[in-house]
Write a protein that holds these residues in place. Structure first.
Motif, short mmCIF file in Angstrom:
data_model
loop_
_atom_site.label_atom_id
_atom_site.label_comp_id
_atom_site.label_asym_id
_atom_site.label_seq_id
_atom_site.Cartn_x
_atom_site.Cartn_y
_atom_site.Cartn_z
N VAL A 104 -71.32 88.50 115.91
CA VAL A 104 -72.52 88.04 116.60
C VAL A 104 -73.76 88.14 115.73
O VAL A 104 -74.76 87.46 115.99
CB VAL A 104 -72.76 88.85 117.91
CG1 VAL A 104 -71.60 88.68 118.86
CG2 VAL A 104 -73.01 90.32 117.62
N ALA A 105 -73.73 88.94 114.67
CA ALA A 105 -74.95 89.18 113.90
C ALA A 105 -74.94 88.56 112.51
O ALA A 105 -75.90 87.92 112.11
CB ALA A 105 -75.20 90.69 113.77
N LEU A 106 -73.87 88.73 111.75
CA LEU A 106 -73.86 88.31 110.35
C LEU A 106 -73.02 87.07 110.08
O LEU A 106 -73.42 86.20 109.31
CB LEU A 106 -73.37 89.46 109.47
CG LEU A 106 -74.26 90.69 109.34
CD1 LEU A 106 -73.64 91.67 108.36
CD2 LEU A 106 -75.65 90.32 108.89
N VAL A 107 -71.84 87.02 110.67
CA VAL A 107 -70.89 85.97 110.32
C VAL A 107 -71.45 84.57 110.60
O VAL A 107 -71.33 83.68 109.74
CB VAL A 107 -69.55 86.19 111.04
CG1 VAL A 107 -68.62 84.99 110.84
CG2 VAL A 107 -68.88 87.46 110.50
N PRO A 108 -72.06 84.30 111.76
CA PRO A 108 -72.57 82.94 111.98
C PRO A 108 -73.58 82.51 110.93
O PRO A 108 -73.54 81.37 110.44
CB PRO A 108 -73.20 83.03 113.37
CG PRO A 108 -72.47 84.14 114.05
CD PRO A 108 -72.22 85.14 112.96
N ALA A 109 -74.50 83.40 110.57
CA ALA A 109 -75.51 83.06 109.55
C ALA A 109 -74.86 82.84 108.19
O ALA A 109 -75.24 81.92 107.45
CB ALA A 109 -76.56 84.16 109.47
N ALA A 110 -73.87 83.67 107.85
CA ALA A 110 -73.19 83.52 106.56
C ALA A 110 -72.42 82.21 106.51
O ALA A 110 -72.43 81.51 105.49
CB ALA A 110 -72.25 84.70 106.32
N LEU A 111 -71.77 81.85 107.60
CA LEU A 111 -71.02 80.59 107.63
C LEU A 111 -71.95 79.39 107.60
O LEU A 111 -71.64 78.36 107.00
CB LEU A 111 -70.12 80.54 108.86
CG LEU A 111 -68.97 81.55 108.92
CD1 LEU A 111 -68.13 81.33 110.17
CD2 LEU A 111 -68.11 81.48 107.67
N GLY A 112 -73.11 79.51 108.26
CA GLY A 112 -74.08 78.44 108.21
C GLY A 112 -74.59 78.20 106.80
O GLY A 112 -74.72 77.05 106.35
N SER A 113 -74.85 79.30 106.09
CA SER A 113 -75.27 79.18 104.69
C SER A 113 -74.16 78.59 103.84
O SER A 113 -74.40 77.74 102.96
CB SER A 113 -75.67 80.56 104.16
OG SER A 113 -76.00 80.51 102.79
N LEU A 114 -72.92 79.03 104.09
CA LEU A 114 -71.78 78.50 103.34
C LEU A 114 -71.60 77.01 103.58
O LEU A 114 -71.27 76.25 102.65
CB LEU A 114 -70.51 79.25 103.74
CG LEU A 114 -69.24 78.95 102.94
CD1 LEU A 114 -69.37 79.45 101.51
CD2 LEU A 114 -68.03 79.59 103.60
N ARG A 115 -71.84 76.56 104.80
CA ARG A 115 -71.70 75.14 105.12
C ARG A 115 -72.71 74.31 104.32
O ARG A 115 -72.41 73.20 103.88
CB ARG A 115 -71.92 74.94 106.63
CG ARG A 115 -71.90 73.50 107.09
CD ARG A 115 -70.54 72.87 106.93
NE ARG A 115 -69.53 73.56 107.67
CZ ARG A 115 -69.23 73.31 108.95
NH1 ARG A 115 -69.91 72.40 109.62
NH2 ARG A 115 -68.25 73.97 109.54
N ARG A 116 -73.91 74.87 104.11
CA ARG A 116 -74.93 74.14 103.35
C ARG A 116 -74.62 74.11 101.86
O ARG A 116 -74.86 73.11 101.19
CB ARG A 116 -76.31 74.77 103.58
CG ARG A 116 -76.82 74.60 105.01
CD ARG A 116 -78.26 75.06 105.15
NE ARG A 116 -78.40 76.50 104.93
CZ ARG A 116 -78.28 77.40 105.88
NH1 ARG A 116 -77.97 77.03 107.13
NH2 ARG A 116 -78.44 78.68 105.62
N THR A 117 -74.10 75.22 101.31
CA THR A 117 -73.86 75.28 99.86
C THR A 117 -72.49 74.75 99.47
O THR A 117 -72.31 74.26 98.36
CB THR A 117 -74.00 76.74 99.37
OG1 THR A 117 -73.06 77.57 100.09
CG2 THR A 117 -75.41 77.25 99.60
N HIS A 118 -71.51 74.87 100.38
CA HIS A 118 -70.15 74.41 100.09
C HIS A 118 -69.62 73.63 101.30
O HIS A 118 -68.72 74.10 102.01
CB HIS A 118 -69.22 75.60 99.80
CG HIS A 118 -69.57 76.37 98.57
ND1 HIS A 118 -70.63 77.26 98.52
CD2 HIS A 118 -69.00 76.38 97.33
CE1 HIS A 118 -70.69 77.80 97.31
NE2 HIS A 118 -69.73 77.28 96.57
N PRO A 119 -70.15 72.45 101.54
CA PRO A 119 -69.75 71.69 102.74
C PRO A 119 -68.27 71.31 102.75
O PRO A 119 -67.72 70.97 103.79
CB PRO A 119 -70.65 70.45 102.68
CG PRO A 119 -71.04 70.32 101.25
CD PRO A 119 -71.15 71.73 100.74
#
Length: 316
Positions: A104-119
């Motif tokens: 609920v705290a870290l994983v969604p933000a990390a995956l969102g960042s990953l989607r932007r840098t490694h779509p």
């Protein structure tokens, strides 16, 4: 030289504890499992299992070989993943297991960042408790896990009241430290305090998680037995119960910011050890490009979370 198929059979027997379950997991017949185990015992020159009730138990030799078998099989899985990544037209897949507060705290933000840098990368997330995540990493069913400190963790680090010991075979990469907090109604007399002592809440009603042994022991040391008004393992439910004055609650800081309600405030609990959050994986997996990319995103997200959390929930 050991046969890889036999090592796989041994590893599955060690994991399941019965030939029948190992056969089901591997898609073999039970006689085939028995044959592979007898052949491996002849190669080793020693018994690998003994009968134990309806199942089997590994001998000391069997435990040693099974431990090395897991390492060998994990290395082969890593090689397959890395080769697949290099030869695929896309970016590959990375599989993550994470505890509830991390999800609920870290994983969604990390995956969102990953989607932007490694779509091109596909990330698959499984939410589960730390002991299960540990087993998923060992079995190669996930590439890495986000876990809490297994020696001092609460429900997310324990199952059936038993702590899981650190595993020297696996790589542990620190992400951040997490405090234990008290959730209070916004107009509670202690809502403005920078930190809260457990003894100050002796007369309160409590909303507690089902895994509460360590908390109850701490209350006993503080000189009281808490009155339990409600039990829930869902963080949103806990927030709502506190907001509606059913009781006060304790929650790790990672879970506090996931649900913002002006009727609830969080204050750090004094004299409670910080919980350490880390990524757990086989060492070779850190070299696999999709895993390395997710690790980088998790670390950056954790660093940003730590920077923003200073002063957000009391004083660090």
């Amino acid at each position: 030289m050991f046969d890889l198929r036999q090592l796989q059979v041994l590893s599955e027997v060690a994991r399941t504890g019965t030939y029948t379950a190992a056969a089901e997991a591997l898609g073999y017949s039970q006689p085939a499992i028995s044959y592979q185990m007898r052949t491996l015992e002849r190669t080793v020159g020693a018994a690998l299992v003994t009968r134990s009730g309806r199942g089997v138990r590994l001998t000391e030799v069997g435990q040693t070989l099974a431990r090395h078998a897991e390492t060998v099989l994990a290395a082969l899985r890593t090689a397959a993943d890395e080769v697949s990544t290099l030869t695929s037209t896309g970016g590959g897949q990375v599989r993550l297991a994470a505890m509830q507060s991390g999800c609920v705290a870290l994983v969604p933000a990390a995956l969102g960042s990953l989607r932007r840098t490694h779509p091109e990368l596909e990330a698959v997330v499984t939410q589960t408790e730390c002991p299960v995540s540990h087993q998923l990493v060992l079995a190669g069913e996930v590439d890495l896990a986000m876990m809490c400190d297994l020696e001092i963790g609460q429900r997310e680090g324990q199952r059936d009241g038993r702590s899981v010991l650190p595993d020297p075979r696996l790589l542990r990469l620190p992400l951040l430290s997490d405090r234990r907090c008290v959730l209070l109604p916004a107009d509670h007399p202690l809502a403005a305090a920078p930190t809260v002592e457990l003894a100050d809440l002796a007369g309160e009603r409590w909303v507690l998680e089902s895994g509460r042994a360590r908390f109850l022991a701490a209350c006993q040391q503080a000189g009281f037995t808490p009155r339990v008004a409600a039990t829930s393992d869902d963080q949103l439910t806990i927030h709502c119960l506190v907001a509606n004055r059913i009781g006060v609650a304790i929650m790790n800081e990672l879970g506090v910011g996931a649900h913002i309600d002006p009727r609830v405030v969080a204050r750090p609990l004094r004299n409670w050890p910080d919980r350490r959050i880390f990524a757990l994986l086989w060492p070779d997996m850190a070299k696999v490009a999709p895993v390395a990319a997710l690790l980088q995103s998790l670390r950056a997200t954790a660093d940003e979370y730590t920077r923003r959390s200073v002063g957000r929930v009391g004083a660090r």
